[in-house]
Design a protein around this motif. Structure first.
Motif, PDB file in Angstrom:
ATOM      1  N   ASP A   1       4.848  46.076  76.668  1.00 15.58           N
ATOM      2  CA  ASP A   1       4.381  46.848  75.522  1.00 15.58           C
ATOM      3  C   ASP A   1       5.025  46.358  74.217  1.00 15.58           C
ATOM      4  O   ASP A   1       5.969  45.578  74.223  1.00 15.58           O
ATOM      5  N   ARG A   2       4.492  46.812  73.118  1.00 14.02           N
ATOM      6  CA  ARG A   2       4.867  46.323  71.790  1.00 14.02           C
ATOM      7  C   ARG A   2       6.361  46.517  71.481  1.00 14.02           C
ATOM      8  O   ARG A   2       7.007  45.640  70.910  1.00 14.02           O
ATOM      9  N   SER A   3       6.919  47.658  71.861  1.00  9.84           N
ATOM     10  CA  SER A   3       8.334  47.922  71.555  1.00  9.84           C
ATOM     11  C   SER A   3       9.252  46.956  72.305  1.00  9.84           C
ATOM     12  O   SER A   3      10.262  46.506  71.753  1.00  9.84           O
ATOM     13  N   LYS A   4       8.896  46.611  73.526  1.00  7.56           N
ATOM     14  CA  LYS A   4       9.699  45.637  74.284  1.00  7.56           C
ATOM     15  C   LYS A   4       9.602  44.254  73.649  1.00  7.56           C
ATOM     16  O   LYS A   4      10.585  43.512  73.595  1.00  7.56           O
ATOM     17  N   LYS A   5       8.408  43.893  73.197  1.00 13.38           N
ATOM     18  CA  LYS A   5       8.224  42.598  72.533  1.00 13.38           C
ATOM     19  C   LYS A   5       9.051  42.531  71.250  1.00 13.38           C
ATOM     20  O   LYS A   5       9.697  41.531  70.966  1.00 13.38           O
ATOM     21  N   GLU A   6       9.025  43.606  70.469  1.00 17.32           N
ATOM     22  CA  GLU A   6       9.802  43.643  69.228  1.00 17.32           C
ATOM     23  C   GLU A   6      11.300  43.533  69.507  1.00 17.32           C
ATOM     24  O   GLU A   6      12.024  42.842  68.790  1.00 17.32           O
ATOM     25  N   ALA A   7      11.744  44.206  70.559  1.00 24.37           N
ATOM     26  CA  ALA A   7      13.162  44.134  70.928  1.00 24.37           C
ATOM     27  C   ALA A   7      13.539  42.720  71.372  1.00 24.37           C
ATOM     28  O   ALA A   7      14.605  42.210  71.008  1.00 24.37           O
TER      29      ALA A   7
END
Length: 169
Positions: A2-8
């Motif tokens: 998901d997007r939050s994991k990618k950003e992290a």
């Protein structure tokens, strides 16, 4: 993912690019999980790290860092080796490559300068920062040891003369 994991992950990679002095981009096609784990452990032992990552996320993390020039080498199955020591990651990858042909060096970067595979190999042959420090300390200590030896020599010679004189009487 998901997007939050990618950003992290992008933030983590960006921090690694900003704090590292050396980055080595490798192609590791066909490596098993145990082989990658073994390489990661060797990297940790040398004070470096090894990360398999998605190319698009790595390219995003590269933007605005001193290693931005490595953008075009991220194609196919790649992984990144990082180290603050200017030779540690290169040494580990080069040594590991001798026993596992699945790892190849694609390119590298040293403090913002681009390196090709041959230059990374040449860098790996240099002594590490700790080895250079040990040599420097040895060079600095050598004169002190010699001075102490020179200062002790007359006293030792005098003692031998007195001993020989005492034994002759």
């Amino acid at each position: 993912m998901d997007r939050s994991k990618k950003e992290a992950l992008v933030a983590e990679l960006r921090e690694a690019f900003e704090t590292s002095n050396l980055v080595v981009v490798t192609s590791q096609s066909g490596m098993t999980v145990s082989e990658v784990s073994d390489l990661r452990q060797k990297m940790r032992d040398a004070g470096a790290s090894y990360k398999v990552t998605k190319n698009t996320l790595a390219k995003l993390a590269l933007k605005g860092t001193k290693f931005e020039h490595l953008d075009e080498v991220f194609t196919g199955p790649t992984a990144i080796a990082f180290s603050q020591d200017p030779v540690a990651a290169a040494k580990v990858v080069t040594d590991y490559r001798k026993t596992n042909e699945k790892v190849t060096i694609v390119a590298g970067g040293l403090d913002g300068s681009g390196l090709d595979a041959a230059q990374v190999d040449a860098l790996a042959k240099l002594p590490s920062l700790d080895q250079l420090r040990a040599k420097l300390i040895g060079v600095i200590q050598a004169p002190a040891t010699k001075v102490a030896g020179v200062l002790q020599a007359p006293g030792a010679q005098l003692a031998r003369v007195f001993s020989a004189y005492a034994n002759s009487n």
